[in-house]
Design a protein around this motif. Structure first.
Motif, mmCIF file in Angstrom:
data_model
loop_
_atom_site.group_PDB
_atom_site.id
_atom_site.type_symbol
_atom_site.label_atom_id
_atom_site.label_comp_id
_atom_site.label_asym_id
_atom_site.label_seq_id
_atom_site.Cartn_x
_atom_site.Cartn_y
_atom_site.Cartn_z
ATOM 1 N N TYR B 33 26.687 -11.155 -22.232
ATOM 2 C CA TYR B 33 25.552 -11.452 -21.357
ATOM 3 C C TYR B 33 25.739 -12.799 -20.659
ATOM 4 O O TYR B 33 26.394 -13.700 -21.194
ATOM 5 N N TYR B 35 22.918 -15.632 -19.255
ATOM 6 C CA TYR B 35 21.533 -16.051 -19.129
ATOM 7 C C TYR B 35 21.489 -17.342 -18.324
ATOM 8 O O TYR B 35 22.391 -18.171 -18.410
ATOM 9 N N PHE B 90 24.082 -19.781 -19.954
ATOM 10 C CA PHE B 90 24.546 -19.415 -21.288
ATOM 11 C C PHE B 90 25.245 -18.076 -21.249
ATOM 12 O O PHE B 90 24.734 -17.098 -20.693
ATOM 13 N N SER B 94 26.754 -9.696 -28.330
ATOM 14 C CA SER B 94 26.087 -8.968 -29.400
ATOM 15 C C SER B 94 26.760 -7.602 -29.530
ATOM 16 O O SER B 94 27.603 -7.234 -28.713
ATOM 17 N N GLN B 95 26.363 -6.871 -30.550
ATOM 18 C CA GLN B 95 26.858 -5.517 -30.742
ATOM 19 C C GLN B 95 25.724 -4.557 -30.442
ATOM 20 O O GLN B 95 24.632 -4.665 -31.020
ATOM 21 N N MET B 96 25.969 -3.632 -29.529
ATOM 22 C CA MET B 96 24.912 -2.710 -29.140
ATOM 23 C C MET B 96 24.533 -1.798 -30.301
ATOM 24 O O MET B 96 25.360 -1.492 -31.160
ATOM 25 N N TYR B 97 23.275 -1.385 -30.325
ATOM 26 C CA TYR B 97 22.775 -0.438 -31.334
ATOM 27 C C TYR B 97 23.040 -0.928 -32.746
ATOM 28 O O TYR B 97 23.480 -0.177 -33.622
ATOM 29 N N SER B 98 22.758 -2.194 -32.945
ATOM 30 C CA SER B 98 22.898 -2.773 -34.285
ATOM 31 C C SER B 98 21.860 -3.885 -34.407
ATOM 32 O O SER B 98 21.302 -4.327 -33.404
ATOM 33 N N PRO B 99 21.621 -4.355 -35.646
ATOM 34 C CA PRO B 99 20.668 -5.469 -35.804
ATOM 35 C C PRO B 99 21.254 -6.813 -35.402
ATOM 36 O O PRO B 99 20.629 -7.841 -35.602
ATOM 37 N N SER B 100 22.438 -6.794 -34.813
ATOM 38 C CA SER B 100 23.105 -8.052 -34.478
ATOM 39 C C SER B 100 22.243 -8.894 -33.542
ATOM 40 O O SER B 100 21.744 -8.409 -32.532
ATOM 41 N N PRO B 101 22.085 -10.166 -33.866
ATOM 42 C CA PRO B 101 21.397 -11.061 -32.931
ATOM 43 C C PRO B 101 22.320 -11.404 -31.768
ATOM 44 O O PRO B 101 23.492 -11.011 -31.747
ATOM 45 N N LEU B 102 21.781 -12.135 -30.826
ATOM 46 C CA LEU B 102 22.608 -12.703 -29.764
ATOM 47 C C LEU B 102 23.320 -13.927 -30.324
ATOM 48 O O LEU B 102 22.695 -14.767 -30.963
ATOM 49 N N HIS B 103 24.605 -14.010 -30.050
ATOM 50 C CA HIS B 103 25.381 -15.197 -30.382
ATOM 51 C C HIS B 103 25.665 -15.917 -29.075
ATOM 52 O O HIS B 103 26.291 -15.345 -28.173
ATOM 53 N N PHE B 104 25.219 -17.148 -28.983
ATOM 54 C CA PHE B 104 25.309 -17.893 -27.734
ATOM 55 C C PHE B 104 26.502 -18.835 -27.708
ATOM 56 O O PHE B 104 26.890 -19.410 -28.737
#
Lengths: 115, 113
Positions: B33, B35, B90, B94-104
């Motif tokens: 991403y 931002y 920024f 992240s990993q789609m379709y998982s509980p993974s948060p965004l890592h910035f």
């Protein structure tokens, strides 16, 4: 689109005291994930805590805990024994489990810690 | 090991110039991403790529062009820079379709003079 609301633009707390930052969200989904991020003056975005909506138990990470009220769509962050290093901008974020790719952020709460 | 790294950290340039910001992640995530964070600290999604494919393209001037050569890299090129482009940008993954948060990443502060 889902919306995330942080109604407190600014908060302050005395060192060693407890403070609660509020976050509400709007969704029609039943399964989703919630996060709190901290952004200190260094501008780094740091994950503080996460909660999965299907889990009833509130997440806890050391001095940080959440009060997750699914029916009320509320996800507040409690910081206990506040320290000077807790001073930062705090962002609440929401993520669908179904669409998966989009994160929705609140507008942030600026926390000041008073020595 | 840095998980999401973006360069440069600071970018100061004049109006009308073209500049690029590079981003790389070594987390094995499939989604990246960009931002934009403005002076009021609002975080606004600009673009998202999943496995090199553009999946989010918010209302952003077409002077901004993302490029993802592979799923570990997402670069942002900005043409004809304007004063209003000044912000912190920024990169995140992240990993789609998982509980993974965004890592910035640590952000790039762009100042246009």
């Amino acid at each position: 689109a889902q919306t995330v609301t942080q109604s407190q633009p600014e908060m302050s707390v005395q060192e060693a005291e407890t403070v609660t930052l509020s976050c509400t969200y709007d969704t029609s989904e039943s399964d989703y994930y919630l996060f709190w991020y901290k952004q200190p003056p260094s501008r780094q975005m740091i994950l503080v805590i996460r909660q999965e909506a299907y889990k009833q138990q509130n997440a806890t990470e050391n001095r940080f805990s959440v009060n997750f009220q699914k029916a009320a769509k509320s996800f507040s962050l409690k910081i206990s024994d506040s320290q000077l290093g807790d001073a930062a901008m705090y962002f609440c974020a929401y993520r669908d489990s179904n669409t998966g790719n989009q994160f929705y952020f609140g507008t942030g709460t600026s926390l000041t810690v008073i020595p | 090991d840095t998980a999401v790294s973006q360069t440069p950290k600071y970018l100061v340039t004049q109006m009308g110039n073209d500049k690029s910001i590079k981003c790389e992640q070594n987390l094995g995530h499939d989604t990246m991403y960009w931002y934009k964070q403005d002076s009021k600290k609002f975080l606004k999604i600009m673009f998202s790529y999943n496995n090199k494919e553009l999946i989010i393209n918010e209302t952003v001037p077409n002077r901004f062009s993302p490029k993802s050569p592979d799923k570990a890299h997402l670069n942002l090129h900005i043409n004809s820079l304007e004063l209003g482009d000044s912000a912190v940008y920024f990169c995140a993954s992240s990993q789609m379709y998982s509980p993974s948060p965004l890592h910035f990443g640590n952000g790039t502060r762009l100042t246009v003079t």
